[in-house]
Design a protein around this motif. Structure first.
Motif, PDB file in Angstrom:
ATOM      1  N   ALA A  31       4.595  10.391  -9.101  1.00 15.67           N
ATOM      2  CA  ALA A  31       4.840   8.959  -9.297  1.00 15.67           C
ATOM      3  C   ALA A  31       4.575   8.231  -7.979  1.00 15.67           C
ATOM      4  N   PRO A  32       4.463   6.901  -8.016  1.00 11.40           N
ATOM      5  CA  PRO A  32       4.301   6.154  -6.760  1.00 11.40           C
ATOM      6  C   PRO A  32       5.607   6.063  -5.988  1.00 11.40           C
ATOM      7  N   ALA A  33       5.491   5.797  -4.697  1.00 14.11           N
ATOM      8  CA  ALA A  33       6.667   5.661  -3.837  1.00 14.11           C
ATOM      9  C   ALA A  33       7.587   4.543  -4.315  1.00 14.11           C
ATOM     10  N   SER A  34       7.064   3.614  -5.078  1.00 15.64           N
ATOM     11  CA  SER A  34       7.881   2.510  -5.591  1.00 15.64           C
ATOM     12  C   SER A  34       9.057   3.004  -6.417  1.00 15.64           C
ATOM     13  N   HIS A  35       8.926   4.167  -7.047  1.00 20.40           N
ATOM     14  CA  HIS A  35      10.035   4.676  -7.853  1.00 20.40           C
ATOM     15  C   HIS A  35      11.261   4.952  -6.986  1.00 20.40           C
ATOM     16  N   ALA A  36      11.023   5.440  -5.777  1.00 25.38           N
ATOM     17  CA  ALA A  36      12.151   5.676  -4.871  1.00 25.38           C
ATOM     18  C   ALA A  36      12.673   4.370  -4.310  1.00 25.38           C
ATOM     19  N   TYR A  37      11.742   3.487  -3.950  1.00 28.29           N
ATOM     20  CA  TYR A  37      12.133   2.217  -3.340  1.00 28.29           C
ATOM     21  C   TYR A  37      13.013   1.395  -4.276  1.00 28.29           C
ATOM     22  N   LEU A  38      12.641   1.387  -5.553  1.00 30.32           N
ATOM     23  CA  LEU A  38      13.348   0.546  -6.516  1.00 30.32           C
ATOM     24  C   LEU A  38      14.493   1.254  -7.230  1.00 30.32           C
ATOM     25  N   LYS A  39      14.413   2.583  -7.365  1.00 25.54           N
ATOM     26  CA  LYS A  39      15.382   3.270  -8.210  1.00 25.54           C
ATOM     27  C   LYS A  39      16.096   4.405  -7.484  1.00 25.54           C
ATOM     28  N   HIS A  40      15.345   5.388  -7.010  1.00 25.07           N
ATOM     29  CA  HIS A  40      15.971   6.606  -6.483  1.00 25.07           C
ATOM     30  C   HIS A  40      16.870   6.313  -5.283  1.00 25.07           C
ATOM     31  N   TYR A  41      16.411   5.398  -4.438  1.00 24.79           N
ATOM     32  CA  TYR A  41      17.181   5.025  -3.243  1.00 24.79           C
ATOM     33  C   TYR A  41      18.571   4.511  -3.616  1.00 24.79           C
ATOM     34  N   HIS A  42      18.661   3.858  -4.765  1.00 21.56           N
ATOM     35  CA  HIS A  42      19.907   3.202  -5.167  1.00 21.56           C
ATOM     36  C   HIS A  42      20.734   4.051  -6.134  1.00 21.56           C
ATOM     37  N   THR A  43      20.318   5.289  -6.362  1.00 21.77           N
ATOM     38  CA  THR A  43      21.012   6.148  -7.311  1.00 21.77           C
ATOM     39  C   THR A  43      21.970   7.068  -6.579  1.00 21.77           C
ATOM     40  N   ASP A  44      23.227   6.927  -6.847  1.00 18.87           N
ATOM     41  CA  ASP A  44      24.238   7.744  -6.176  1.00 18.87           C
ATOM     42  C   ASP A  44      24.036   9.227  -6.497  1.00 18.87           C
ATOM     43  N   ASN A  45      24.247  10.041  -5.474  1.00 19.72           N
ATOM     44  CA  ASN A  45      24.257  11.503  -5.627  1.00 19.72           C
ATOM     45  C   ASN A  45      22.918  12.081  -6.083  1.00 19.72           C
ATOM     46  N   LEU A  46      21.831  11.349  -5.882  1.00 18.50           N
ATOM     47  CA  LEU A  46      20.502  11.888  -6.182  1.00 18.50           C
ATOM     48  C   LEU A  46      19.912  12.440  -4.892  1.00 18.50           C
ATOM     49  N   ASN A  47      19.817  13.748  -4.811  1.00 22.14           N
ATOM     50  CA  ASN A  47      19.307  14.423  -3.618  1.00 22.14           C
ATOM     51  C   ASN A  47      17.843  14.761  -3.847  1.00 22.14           C
ATOM     52  N   TYR A  48      16.952  13.965  -3.257  1.00 19.03           N
ATOM     53  CA  TYR A  48      15.527  14.131  -3.538  1.00 19.03           C
ATOM     54  C   TYR A  48      14.709  14.132  -2.252  1.00 19.03           C
ATOM     55  N   ALA A  49      13.488  14.609  -2.382  1.00 20.08           N
ATOM     56  CA  ALA A  49      12.520  14.571  -1.294  1.00 20.08           C
ATOM     57  C   ALA A  49      11.184  14.150  -1.885  1.00 20.08           C
ATOM     58  N   ALA A  50      10.194  13.929  -1.028  1.00 21.56           N
ATOM     59  CA  ALA A  50       8.863  13.540  -1.481  1.00 21.56           C
ATOM     60  C   ALA A  50       7.828  14.440  -0.819  1.00 21.56           C
ATOM     61  N   LEU A  51       6.853  14.885  -1.605  1.00 20.32           N
ATOM     62  CA  LEU A  51       5.791  15.763  -1.142  1.00 20.32           C
ATOM     63  C   LEU A  51       4.447  15.119  -1.466  1.00 20.32           C
ATOM     64  N   PRO A  52       3.379  15.492  -0.759  1.00 19.50           N
ATOM     65  CA  PRO A  52       2.066  14.971  -1.136  1.00 19.50           C
ATOM     66  C   PRO A  52       1.597  15.559  -2.463  1.00 19.50           C
ATOM     67  N   MET A  53       0.632  14.900  -3.074  1.00 20.72           N
ATOM     68  CA  MET A  53      -0.041  15.464  -4.239  1.00 20.72           C
ATOM     69  C   MET A  53      -0.615  16.817  -3.840  1.00 20.72           C
ATOM     70  N   LEU A 103       0.830  -1.202   0.000  1.00 19.46           N
ATOM     71  CA  LEU A 103       0.000   0.000   0.000  1.00 19.46           C
ATOM     72  C   LEU A 103       0.868   1.257   0.000  1.00 19.46           C
ATOM     73  N   ILE A 104       1.845   1.330   0.917  1.00 22.35           N
ATOM     74  CA  ILE A 104       2.759   2.469   0.923  1.00 22.35           C
ATOM     75  C   ILE A 104       3.595   2.470  -0.347  1.00 22.35           C
ATOM     76  N   PHE A 105       4.001   1.292  -0.767  1.00 30.20           N
ATOM     77  CA  PHE A 105       4.800   1.142  -1.979  1.00 30.20           C
ATOM     78  C   PHE A 105       4.107   1.767  -3.186  1.00 30.20           C
ATOM     79  N   MET A 106       2.770   1.657  -3.232  1.00 27.90           N
ATOM     80  CA  MET A 106       1.995   2.166  -4.362  1.00 27.90           C
ATOM     81  C   MET A 106       1.319   3.493  -4.047  1.00 27.90           C
ATOM     82  N   THR A 107       1.850   4.223  -3.084  1.00 30.29           N
ATOM     83  CA  THR A 107       1.305   5.518  -2.698  1.00 30.29           C
ATOM     84  C   THR A 107       1.842   6.620  -3.609  1.00 30.29           C
ATOM     85  N   PRO A 108       0.983   7.359  -4.299  1.00 34.46           N
ATOM     86  CA  PRO A 108       1.467   8.456  -5.137  1.00 34.46           C
ATOM     87  C   PRO A 108       2.019   9.611  -4.302  1.00 34.46           C
TER      88      PRO A 108
END
Length: 511
Positions: free
Chosen positions: A344-366, A195-200
């Motif tokens: 995008a869904p939180a899955s993008h961070a879980y699968l990709k962004h988390y593992h990307t070196d030097n990617l400085n990101y945050a997440a905001l609600p819709m 559910l969290i994984f698929m949270t926009p």
């Protein structure tokens, strides 16, 4: 087990784990993307049971070693169950194991969990086995509850005294939005690992915030210090996101000014997420009450929907937004530092962004459509699990207790681990902005019977007919605003389909 009082307490608990483990979470190597992360080091999160003010419905509940049988679908992302523990499991998978193991120990039960791919065969197998009492719990792909429910496979969860939907492990708006005829046939929440994984949410590249002077614009135009304050103060709206993204474009792939998917953009998203521009406005598709379900007045308000469509399409067509049919383009190009914002869904961070070196990101609600809306709103993507107590269960009370206990343990284990593997350990480090934004993202999630039960709103009532309730998404795909044509063509049929849905529900046996 007692629930934790505040997210901060659980965050601090996880922070201690991370500190003890040193670099195990922070130094994970970049991996090839595929299935959900299973290799990050880490430890199992122990729930904090400090809140003793409220009696838990499971206090003193203990059974005699009975076996609960679960029939579940096989998720393509995060697992719903892990049968065996080993040191090679990632921190999420360790906690998936732990939540089930602790549930079994707390209730003194055994659990047999059979999984198969979801689809027509899954539904038929579940219905057939339910008729002979083969399963106590059905854990299905979110939208499959419709056919299972209408075939009488689910009991009313509100009838069990060991289920407490006021607990924070259950979404706060689930009861109001999913109860039909005063019955709740299925539930989700932290009990579904996906559910969290698929949270926009809206990912934001914090380096681009600096490069494009976004906080300076926020200070000048909205009177807030930074983008986090803009969200906290309720000023994070469609207009604000569009205005901040406006002008953000660069010919990154050097095609002489021709806009391509590999350029730099202010916003990116893909068609599956378009529905959130409807949900973000606070609108619903189908509502329900003690009289059944009915087509929402939001959906039939031609003037309001046409204005909303125009506001969104005007920005979409302005050249600063990348719209794609392929989620991988949106995900990978944000990870490559090409997008300021990415819906995008939180899955993008879980699968990709988390593992990307030097990617400085945050997440905001819709964002909200207008500043005067009370809450931020969005809809989950469909790949999560809804849980039911099977109507044919010989042990329905134990099955209900199992769902409650599994959900409570999930709140203190898998929820935090998934957050941690989404936000690069800053969640565990107690970054107040990150924690607050994720609280707001999760609280913003809403449910809509029109989406979950979309198969009951097909043209002609046929399984091969077009799903009529999805017309808003189709208009955004085509950059069209003619909602009056939608109402002329489909309104009467949608009302009839809702009435047919009510008739089918009313005919169900009292479970």
């Amino acid at each position: 087990m007692q629930k934790s009082t505040k997210l901060w307490i659980r965050v601090l608990s996880l922070a201690l784990v991370v500190l003890m483990l040193g670099s195990m979470l922070l130094a994970c190597r970049k991996k090839e993307e595929g299935a959900a992360d299973t290799t990050n080091g880490g430890d199992v999160v122990n729930p904090n049971n400090s809140d003793t003010a409220k009696k838990n419905v499971l206090d003193g509940v203990r059974y005699n070693g009975e076996t609960i049988r679960v029939y579940g679908w096989i998720p393509s992302n995060i697992l719903e169950q892990v049968q065996e523990f080993n040191a090679g499991l990632g921190v999420v998978e360790q906690n998936i194991y732990k939540r089930l193991d602790e549930t079994k120990k707390q209730l003194n039960i055994n659990v047999e969990w059979k999984e198969e791919m979801h689809g027509t065969a899954f539904i038929q197998n579940a219905v057939t086995a339910n008729q002979t009492g083969g399963y106590d719990v059905i854990a299905c792909y979110s939208t499959e509850v419709t056919r299972l429910m209408l075939q009488g496979a689910a009991k009313n969860l509100l009838s069990f005294d060991t289920m407490d939907f006021d607990e924070p492990c259950w979404p706060k708006n689930m009861i109001d939005q999913l109860t039909i005829y005063d019955k709740l046939y299925f539930c989700t929440g932290d009990i579904s690992t996906n559910l969290i994984f698929m949270t926009p949410c809206v990912f934001v590249n914090m380096d681009m915030v600096n490069t494009w002077h976004i906080n300076e614009k926020i200070q000048q135009q909205y009177g807030e210090d930074n983008i986090y304050d803009l969200v906290r103060e309720g000023k994070w709206t469609y207009d604000a996101m569009f205005e901040l993204a406006n002008g953000v474009w660069r010919d990154t792939d050097s095609t002489n000014g021709t806009r391509t998917a590999d350029d730099t953009y202010g916003l990116s998203t893909y068609s599956t997420l378009f529905c959130n521009f409807y949900a973000g406005a606070g609108y619903t598709l189908v509502n329900s009450d003690e009289a059944g379900v009915y087509l929402s007045e939001d959906y039939t308000d031609v003037d309001s929907i046409e204005k909303l469509l125009k506001d969104v399409t005007d920005f979409f067509d302005g050249g600063f937004c990348l719209r794609s049919e392929a989620y991988t383009v949106v995900r990978d190009n944000f990870a490559a530092g090409l997008h300021l914002f990415s819906l995008a869904p939180a899955s993008h961070a879980y699968l990709k962004h988390y593992h990307t070196d030097n990617l400085n990101y945050a997440a905001l609600p819709m964002p909200k459509y207008t500043v005067d809306q009370e809450d931020y709103r969005s809809w989950h993507c469909a790949n999560y699990t809804n849980y039911m107590v099977a109507s044919g269960s010989a042990n329905p009370q134990i099955a209900a207790s199992f769902l409650q206990c599994l959900a409570q343990w999930s709140y203190d284990t898998t929820r935090i681990a998934i957050f941690e593997n989404t936000m690069k350990a800053r969640f565990a480090q107690g970054d107040s902005d990150v924690v607050k934004m994720w609280e707001m993202i999760v609280d913003s999630q809403a449910f809509d019977i029109g989406r979950i039960c979309a198969s009951s709103f097909r043209r002609g009532g046929s399984s091969s007919g077009a799903i009529l309730i999805w017309q808003f998404d189709e208009k955004l795909k085509a950059s069209r605003t003619d909602w009056e044509n939608v109402m002329d063509a489909y309104k009467d049929e949608l009302i009839e389909l809702a009435e047919q849905f009510n008739t089918e529900l009313a005919a169900l046996p009292d479970t």
